[in-house]
Design a protein around this motif. Structure first.
Motif, PDB file in Angstrom:
ATOM      1  N   GLY A  51     -29.476  58.156 -17.987  1.00 62.37           N
ATOM      2  CA  GLY A  51     -29.133  57.658 -16.876  1.00 62.37           C
ATOM      3  C   GLY A  51     -30.186  56.124 -16.350  1.00 62.37           C
ATOM      4  N   LEU A  52     -31.310  56.285 -16.151  1.00 61.97           N
ATOM      5  CA  LEU A  52     -32.730  56.213 -15.072  1.00 61.97           C
ATOM      6  C   LEU A  52     -33.202  55.224 -16.907  1.00 61.97           C
ATOM      7  N   ILE A  53     -33.344  55.691 -17.763  1.00 60.47           N
ATOM      8  CA  ILE A  53     -33.931  55.391 -19.018  1.00 60.47           C
ATOM      9  C   ILE A  53     -32.679  54.374 -19.878  1.00 60.47           C
ATOM     10  N   ASP A  54     -31.609  54.384 -19.306  1.00 64.59           N
ATOM     11  CA  ASP A  54     -30.532  53.563 -19.850  1.00 64.59           C
ATOM     12  C   ASP A  54     -30.636  52.375 -19.666  1.00 64.59           C
TER      13      ASP A  54
ATOM     14  N   THR B 192     -30.423  48.891  -6.612  1.00 64.88           N
ATOM     15  CA  THR B 192     -28.404  48.814  -6.754  1.00 64.88           C
ATOM     16  C   THR B 192     -27.806  49.471  -7.883  1.00 64.88           C
ATOM     17  N   TYR B 193     -28.251  49.071  -8.911  1.00 62.06           N
ATOM     18  CA  TYR B 193     -27.973  48.689 -10.172  1.00 62.06           C
ATOM     19  C   TYR B 193     -28.457  50.583 -10.546  1.00 62.06           C
ATOM     20  N   GLY B 194     -29.873  50.787 -10.873  1.00 63.33           N
ATOM     21  CA  GLY B 194     -29.928  51.731 -10.950  1.00 63.33           C
ATOM     22  C   GLY B 194     -30.219  53.257 -10.333  1.00 63.33           C
ATOM     23  N   SER B 195     -29.316  53.074  -8.928  1.00 65.73           N
ATOM     24  CA  SER B 195     -28.389  54.457  -8.746  1.00 65.73           C
ATOM     25  C   SER B 195     -26.667  54.536  -9.397  1.00 65.73           C
ATOM     26  N   ARG B 196     -26.384  53.419  -9.063  1.00 65.21           N
ATOM     27  CA  ARG B 196     -24.927  53.112  -9.694  1.00 65.21           C
ATOM     28  C   ARG B 196     -24.981  53.499 -10.800  1.00 65.21           C
TER      29      ARG B 196
END
Length: 66
Positions: free
Chosen positions: A23-26, A41-45
Motif C-alpha cells: 500500500g505504501l509503494i502504491d 493523510t493520503y498514504g495512511s488511507r
C-alpha cells in the motif's frame, strides 16, 4: 476473547507489514502533491485500504452474504 478478535490477533500482525508495504509503494507512485493533500493523510488511507483488501481476499465468505 471472541473468534474475530482471536483471528485478528493471530493473522493481522503477520500480514499487515507485507500488505501495508504494498500500500505504501502504491501510495508513493500515485501521490500528487499538486492536489494539496499531505502525503501522511493520503498514504495512511491507501495503506489501510491495502490491508483491508488483502484481508477481504482471504475471507471465504463474500461481503454480499454477510
Amino acid at each position: 476473547m471472541g473468534a474475530a478478535q482471536a483471528f485478528v490477533s493471530m493473522v493481522v500482525p503477520r500480514l499487515s507489514p507485507s500488505a501495508g508495504s504494498l500500500g505504501l509503494i502504491d501510495a508513493i507512485g500515485k501521490f500528487d502533491g499538486a492536489v494539496g493533500t499531505r502525503f501522511e493523510t493520503y498514504g495512511s488511507r491507501r495503506i489501510r485500504g491495502a490491508i483491508l483488501d488483502y484481508l477481504r481476499g482471504m475471507d471465504w465468505v463474500s461481503r454480499l452474504s454477510r
